[in-house]
Scaffold this motif. Sequence first.
Motif, mmCIF file in Angstrom:
data_model
loop_
_atom_site.group_PDB
_atom_site.id
_atom_site.type_symbol
_atom_site.label_atom_id
_atom_site.label_comp_id
_atom_site.label_asym_id
_atom_site.label_seq_id
_atom_site.Cartn_x
_atom_site.Cartn_y
_atom_site.Cartn_z
ATOM 1 N N PRO A 41 0.817 -1.225 0.000
ATOM 2 C CA PRO A 41 0.000 0.000 0.000
ATOM 3 C C PRO A 41 0.847 1.269 0.000
ATOM 4 O O PRO A 41 1.907 1.322 0.621
ATOM 5 C CB PRO A 41 -0.816 -0.122 1.295
ATOM 6 C CG PRO A 41 -0.810 -1.575 1.630
ATOM 7 C CD PRO A 41 0.518 -2.089 1.156
ATOM 8 N N GLU A 42 0.365 2.274 -0.690
ATOM 9 C CA GLU A 42 0.990 3.599 -0.668
ATOM 10 C C GLU A 42 0.610 4.293 0.635
ATOM 11 O O GLU A 42 -0.514 4.159 1.118
ATOM 12 C CB GLU A 42 0.505 4.415 -1.863
ATOM 13 C CG GLU A 42 1.057 5.828 -1.947
ATOM 14 C CD GLU A 42 2.569 5.856 -2.063
ATOM 15 O OE1 GLU A 42 3.211 6.096 -1.010
ATOM 16 O OE2 GLU A 42 3.078 5.637 -3.173
ATOM 17 N N THR A 43 1.548 5.017 1.214
ATOM 18 C CA THR A 43 1.273 5.754 2.446
ATOM 19 C C THR A 43 1.238 7.266 2.240
ATOM 20 O O THR A 43 0.772 7.992 3.119
ATOM 21 C CB THR A 43 2.332 5.425 3.528
ATOM 22 O OG1 THR A 43 3.634 5.794 3.036
ATOM 23 C CG2 THR A 43 2.325 3.938 3.867
ATOM 24 N N LEU A 44 1.726 7.725 1.099
ATOM 25 C CA LEU A 44 1.712 9.165 0.827
ATOM 26 C C LEU A 44 0.347 9.609 0.309
ATOM 27 O O LEU A 44 -0.282 8.898 -0.485
ATOM 28 C CB LEU A 44 2.776 9.529 -0.205
ATOM 29 C CG LEU A 44 4.236 9.418 0.218
ATOM 30 C CD1 LEU A 44 5.140 9.697 -0.961
ATOM 31 C CD2 LEU A 44 4.533 10.374 1.370
ATOM 32 N N PRO A 45 -0.124 10.775 0.730
ATOM 33 C CA PRO A 45 -1.377 11.308 0.176
ATOM 34 C C PRO A 45 -1.253 11.569 -1.321
ATOM 35 O O PRO A 45 -0.166 11.853 -1.823
ATOM 36 C CB PRO A 45 -1.571 12.625 0.949
ATOM 37 C CG PRO A 45 -0.683 12.520 2.148
ATOM 38 C CD PRO A 45 0.462 11.651 1.746
ATOM 39 N N GLU A 46 -2.353 11.492 -2.024
ATOM 40 C CA GLU A 46 -2.359 11.690 -3.465
ATOM 41 C C GLU A 46 -1.779 13.050 -3.861
ATOM 42 O O GLU A 46 -1.049 13.162 -4.841
ATOM 43 C CB GLU A 46 -3.788 11.557 -4.003
ATOM 44 C CG GLU A 46 -3.902 11.650 -5.517
ATOM 45 C CD GLU A 46 -3.173 10.527 -6.245
ATOM 46 O OE1 GLU A 46 -2.717 10.760 -7.380
ATOM 47 O OE2 GLU A 46 -3.045 9.432 -5.665
ATOM 48 N N VAL A 52 5.284 15.507 -6.320
ATOM 49 C CA VAL A 52 6.618 14.979 -6.603
ATOM 50 C C VAL A 52 6.701 14.350 -7.995
ATOM 51 O O VAL A 52 7.744 13.821 -8.393
ATOM 52 C CB VAL A 52 7.069 13.959 -5.540
ATOM 53 C CG1 VAL A 52 7.111 14.601 -4.169
ATOM 54 C CG2 VAL A 52 6.182 12.717 -5.536
ATOM 55 N N GLY A 53 5.605 14.400 -8.742
ATOM 56 C CA GLY A 53 5.614 13.912 -10.109
ATOM 57 C C GLY A 53 5.559 12.408 -10.255
ATOM 58 O O GLY A 53 5.980 11.862 -11.284
#
Length: 203
Positions: A41-46, A52-53
């Motif tokens: 799973p991704e933990t960074l917000p969209e 950050v591209g």
Amino acid sequence: MATKIYIVYYSTYGHVERLAHEILKGASTVDGVEVKLWQVPETLPEKVLVKVGAPPKSDVPIITAHELADADGFIFGFPTKFGMMASQFKAFLDSTGGLWRTQQLAGKPAGLFFSTSSQAGGQESTALTAVTQLVHHGLIYVPIGYTAGAVMFDMETVKGGSPYGAGTIDGNGTRQPCEIELQIAFHQGQYFAGIAKRFKGSA
């Protein structure tokens, strides 16, 4: 019964994912082996990913901790952050406490692959610091050594990869995996699959 191998990875810009697909190709050449790709799973917000591209995630399924128990072996991949695995992958491993408590992964083989932004950015330290995660689960680390042959001794090409596992140098997103890096990744998949198959056959 087929030996089931999970290639589990986190990829921000697609470099680790590219290696994962090449490892899949290599592992798939071994008879009696079933290989599957998973993302953590991704933990960074969209909004941060956009800033950050980072490109949109692929359609490779997202794994949950309990699904690890179904596999006979694992190849884990992640980018390097300050010489260690990216926090997204560490967060996933932090969710495996239930598996650790019951030691459901103990005795199974595991390999590692990675990306760094530069040649000195952690091609070895990332694997060394990740081994602690394997140890606590009782996983058996399977490095590739120098089994990929002459390409590992090539001095003319800027390349990632080491005896610890396949790797790529992403140049902070400006560079894609080169042919030698992909060749080592393919080899790792094939080499690991053969070992995982022998492990299961002797169990």
